[in-house]
Design an enzyme around this catalytic site. Structure first.
Site, short mmCIF file in Angstrom:
data_model
loop_
_atom_site.label_atom_id
_atom_site.label_comp_id
_atom_site.label_asym_id
_atom_site.label_seq_id
_atom_site.Cartn_x
_atom_site.Cartn_y
_atom_site.Cartn_z
N ARG A 125 42.14 54.15 44.64
CA ARG A 125 41.43 52.91 44.26
C ARG A 125 40.29 53.19 43.28
O ARG A 125 39.23 52.57 43.33
CB ARG A 125 40.91 52.17 45.50
CG ARG A 125 41.98 51.61 46.40
CD ARG A 125 41.38 50.91 47.60
NE ARG A 125 40.75 51.86 48.49
CZ ARG A 125 39.87 51.55 49.44
NH1 ARG A 125 39.51 50.30 49.61
NH2 ARG A 125 39.33 52.47 50.21
N GLU A 126 40.55 54.11 42.36
CA GLU A 126 39.51 54.47 41.40
C GLU A 126 39.06 53.28 40.57
O GLU A 126 37.86 53.15 40.24
CB GLU A 126 40.03 55.58 40.46
CG GLU A 126 40.31 56.90 41.15
CD GLU A 126 41.75 57.04 41.61
OE1 GLU A 126 42.24 58.18 41.63
OE2 GLU A 126 42.37 56.01 41.95
N LEU A 127 40.00 52.39 40.20
CA LEU A 127 39.62 51.24 39.38
C LEU A 127 38.72 50.30 40.15
O LEU A 127 37.74 49.77 39.60
CB LEU A 127 40.88 50.51 38.90
CG LEU A 127 40.62 49.30 37.99
CD1 LEU A 127 39.88 49.72 36.73
CD2 LEU A 127 41.93 48.60 37.63
N GLU A 145 33.41 39.17 62.41
CA GLU A 145 34.54 40.09 62.25
C GLU A 145 34.15 41.49 61.76
O GLU A 145 34.88 42.10 60.97
CB GLU A 145 35.59 39.49 61.31
CG GLU A 145 36.08 38.13 61.74
CD GLU A 145 37.12 37.52 60.78
OE1 GLU A 145 37.59 38.23 59.88
OE2 GLU A 145 37.44 36.35 60.95
N HIS A 192 34.68 33.90 45.88
CA HIS A 192 35.19 34.99 45.06
C HIS A 192 34.33 35.21 43.81
O HIS A 192 34.66 36.03 42.96
CB HIS A 192 36.64 34.72 44.65
CG HIS A 192 37.58 34.76 45.82
ND1 HIS A 192 37.79 33.67 46.62
CD2 HIS A 192 38.33 35.76 46.34
CE1 HIS A 192 38.65 34.00 47.58
NE2 HIS A 192 38.98 35.25 47.43
N HIS A 233 43.32 27.72 58.32
CA HIS A 233 42.71 27.89 56.99
C HIS A 233 43.75 28.33 55.98
O HIS A 233 44.63 29.13 56.29
CB HIS A 233 41.59 28.94 57.04
CG HIS A 233 41.09 29.33 55.69
ND1 HIS A 233 40.37 28.46 54.89
CD2 HIS A 233 41.24 30.47 54.96
CE1 HIS A 233 40.08 29.06 53.75
NE2 HIS A 233 40.61 30.27 53.76
N GLU A 241 41.00 25.70 50.33
CA GLU A 241 40.29 25.99 49.08
C GLU A 241 40.38 24.82 48.11
O GLU A 241 41.45 24.30 47.85
CB GLU A 241 40.89 27.23 48.43
CG GLU A 241 40.19 27.64 47.14
CD GLU A 241 40.71 26.91 45.92
OE1 GLU A 241 39.88 26.59 45.04
OE2 GLU A 241 41.91 26.65 45.84
N LYS A 253 48.04 31.96 43.23
CA LYS A 253 49.00 33.03 43.50
C LYS A 253 50.03 33.16 42.37
O LYS A 253 50.50 32.18 41.81
CB LYS A 253 49.72 32.77 44.83
CG LYS A 253 48.80 32.75 46.03
CD LYS A 253 48.24 34.11 46.36
CE LYS A 253 47.29 34.06 47.54
NZ LYS A 253 47.97 33.83 48.80
#
EC number: 2.1.1.14
Length: 756
Positions: free
Chosen positions: A16-18, A488, A698, A645, A669, A116
């Site tokens: 996950r370097e990016l 959570e 986000h 949700h 949303e 999506k």
């Protein structure tokens, strides 16, 4: 000779370097130049990992999203993102997330709408269009990557999103039709193709996955118009379709004036022979023979049985590839040394899928004897999985056989239930809540890591998590929220957390997949029948409720979302796996109710994601998906309030099906789309309570109080105010406390103003 190529490679990096480079850049800990160095290094490594291919893709690498990249290439960033000081990269990130690296909170920009990508869990930034949209070529990103690849000896195939799919993905804000822009768009595409040829490209992959969807006569005409105009350009075009069957668009796709056609032979195996027959003899046929969306080894011997006759027929016109971009699977299985050895032997990640592709090509080009050992090893793995006694659980099969329709029904209709619930809960008008998660701080992640490594005892770990839960409850009470959550802290992921406690799942350490931007998920692997050995959440919720007199929601992930966000077994129908998950979640719901939890939220964020791309297939999917949710949710008393949700998908066209879920409250949303969901209520009266998300989590931007009031006032024109809740549009896990606290203060203040 069969030619091998790839449609796209994961861009996040094996570690996950990016992700980490992006977040460091946004936080000001890394310069734009340092980010560029990381990106270039990743591209170099990815091309090395694809060195065995005849053609490797370039241009599909993105710092955030490939659709947003195409908008930049076409000069179609929204003016609000461009018309500010800062670099081109700042404008790019403003469109993606609302803020450039050097923008202060006071200068926040509305982020682009996110939804999506077809029926996947990847999110793209929706192109913004209007009647006066102008396009202007900006090819530097593509040309720079092409030059990089050529310097490194890569036989590069640039990848771009086709003009029709680009318009199909976009939205107009003024009622104009997207196709009216095609005449302005095509000259820019022509300029782009010429620029790529001039830079040395022989082939250009032009992605048109819209061809696997329902298209009316106008869109089909647009395909013909576009490609008859683009055929004047010099590069050879490989038209790529994926994710489904062409069906009534098959003849259209075969007859478009391009040099080659790619089809998804995994999703549409029955169409392979038809396309091979229809396709003119001068065109290449690229077959997506390796599944680019799941992690199971391919049955190579079985594939060769039907591929060999085609190879003889097509000869060097046959190209082989994964079914779609490998963006949707992890990078490399070789790192998974802690994974159960038997299950690991059944799997293939991106690097291994390309090895499978090379094996198939060599078998076709040189005969099966040339890869006898590889084919034998593959067959052993296929047989091992097929015969394993770890896959079938007789106890689960008996429980499934006993399921009746009655399990999916509540005791009483919604009007009777909600009256009783309101009496018990005594919530104010416009009740406020959050979606479930609160910021996952470095300390929380460190504690989970230490616990997993055995460096923290169960008692020590529990104390740390309880301390964080107490903090979350205290903060929510200070903010004045009405229905609280425990935050959570113990959960690594909303699907992985539950999968880890269910039999029938396996887990990776490094199986990361990009969801959007820097957000990565690690889908668990559903390999066998599902059973819940013990309660999964009850102790955490019971502890949180002991700290406050306000109601605390029990937080669960629903069966459809667990299914759609897992790598799912392919040896039985998806609906059967979903029903097994539903029974497991039903047991958890009932245990929460026994523990005194009056509100239980069962998230189905991915319900829309699993919807088939063809509307004629919707009813079948929605029938079993919603039935699974109802079975999971409805084994409770009328006094227990069930929430669900959903986020970041288009819901207007399935709102009646959502209503049939019969959740007492749905949070959904709407913030980035400015309450676009409300259009669904022009001709449909949603019957239950609803919380249209008013705060875009986000983006780092802090919401404006008046904006929230305006959104809720608009909502109240379509839905009775007594049935409206106020909430963010998603969980707060990815945000920081210094962003969350003022944002929720604003949200609560807006609710108080609305009550007044």
């Amino acid at each position: 000779m069969a030619i091998t190529h790839n449609l796209g490679f994961p861009r996040i990096g094996g570690q996950r370097e990016l992700k980490f480079a992006l977040e460091a850049y946004w936080a000001g800990r890394q310069t734009e130049q340092e980010l560029a160095i990381t990106a270039a290094d990743l591209r170099r490594r990815h091309w090395q990992q694809q060195a065995g291919l005849d053609y490797a893709p370039i241009g599909e690498f993105s710092l955030y999203d490939q659709v947003l990249d195409m908008s930049v290439t076409l000069g179609n960033l929204p003016a609000r993102a461009k018309d500010k000081e800062g670099s081109e990269l700042d404008a790019y990130f403003r469109a993606a997330r609302g803020r450039g690296a050097n923008d202060s909170p006071c200068c926040a920009t509305a982020a682009g709408e996110m939804t999506k990508w077809f029926d996947t869990n990847y999110h793209y930034i929706v192109p913004e269009l209007h009647a006066n949209t102008q396009f202007e070529l900006n090819p530097e990103r593509l040309l720079a990557q092409l030059a990089e690849a050529r310097e490194q000896g890569v036989n590069a195939k640039p990848v771009i999103i086709g003009p029709i799919t680009y318009l199909w993905l976009g939205k107009t804000s003024d009622g104009s039709h997207r196709l009216d822009l095609l005449e302005r768009l095509l000259p820019v595409y022509s300029q782009l193709l010429e620029a790529l040829v001039d830079a040395g490209a022989e082939w250009v992959q032009i992605d048109e996955p819209a061809l696997v969807t329902d298209l009316d006569a106008n869109w089909r005409y647009a395909f013909n118009l576009a490609y008859h105009q683009l055929k004047a350009n010099r590069p050879k075009l490989l038209l790529a379709t994926y994710f489904g069957e062409l069906r009534d668009n098959l003849q259209l796709a075969c007859e478009l004036p391009v040099a080659g056609l790619h089809i998804d032979a995994v999703s549409a195996p029955a169409e392979v022979s038809r396309v091979a027959d229809w396709l003119p003899s001068h065109k290449v046929l690229s077959l997506g023979v390796i599944n680019g969306r799941n992690i199971w080894k391919s049955d190579l011997n079985s594939i060769l049985e039907w591929l060999e006759p085609l190879s003889e027929k097509l000869a060097d016109r046959l190209w082989l590839a994964p079914s779609c971009s490998l963006l949707h699977v992890p990078v490399d299985l070789d790192r998974e040394q802690e994974l159960d050895a038997e299950i690991r032997s059944w799997l293939a990640f991106s690097v291994q899928k390309l090895d499978e592709l090379s094996t198939l090509a060599k078998a076709l080009n040189e005969g099966r004897a040339s890869v006898r050992a590889e084919l034998a090893a593959n067959q052993r793995a296929i047989d091992s999985r097929r015969k394993s006694d770890r896959v079938i659980n007789p106890e689960v099969r008996r429980a499934i056989a006993a399921v009746t329709q009655e399990l999916g029904n509540r005791q009483s209709p919604y009007p009777q239930r909600i009256a009783r619930q309101r009496q018990i809960l005594s919530l104010p008008a416009f009740p406020t809540t959050t979606i479930g998660s609160f910021p996952q701080t470095p300390e929380i992640r460190q504690a989970r890591l230490q616990f997993r490594k055995g460096e923290l005892s169960n008692t020590q770990y529990t104390k740390q998590m309880q301390a964080e839960i107490a903090r979350c409850i205290e903060e929510q009470e200070k903010l004045g929220l009405d229905v609280l959550v425990h935050g959570e802290p113990e959960r690594n992921d909303m699907v992985e957390y539950f999968g880890e406690q269910l039999e029938g799942y396996a887990f990776t350490r490094f199986g990361w997949v990009q969801s959007y931007g820097s957000r990565c998920v690690k889908p668990p692997i559903l390999f066998g029948d599902i059973r819940r050995p013990t309660a999964m959440t009850v102790d955490w919720i019971r502890f949180a409720q002991s700290l406050t007199d306000k109601p605390v929601k029990g937080m669960l992930t629903g069966p459809v979302t667990i299914l759609n966000w897992s790598f799912v077994r392919d040896d039985q129908p998806r609906k059967d796996s979903c029903l097994q998950l539903a029974l497991a979640i039903r047991e958890e719901v009932q245990d929460l109710e026994k523990a005194g939890v009056n509100i239980i939220q069962i998230d189905e964020a991915a319900l829309r994601e699993g919807l088939p791309l063809r509307q004629s297939d919707w009813a079948t999917y929605l029938d079993w998906a919603i039935n699974s949710f109802r079975i999971a949710a409805n084994g409770v008393d009328d006094s227990t309030q069930i929430h669900t949700h959903m986020c970041y998908s288009e819901f207007n066209d399935i709102i009646e099906a959502i209503a049939h879920m019969d959740a007492d409250v749905i949070t959904i949303e709407t913030s980035r789309s400015d309450m676009e969901l409300l259009d669904a209520f022009r001709n449909f009266e949603y019957p239950n309570d609803i919380g249209p998300g008013v705060y875009d989590i986000h983006s780092p931007n802090i919401p404006d109080k008046q904006h929230i009031i305006n959104l809720m006032t608009l909502a109240a024109e379509r839905i009775p105010a007594e049935r409206l809740w106020i909430n963010p549009d998603c969980g707060l896990k990815t945000r920081k406390w210094e962003e969350v606290t003022p944002a929720l203060e604003t949200m609560v203040a807006a609710a108080q103003a609305l009550r007044a």
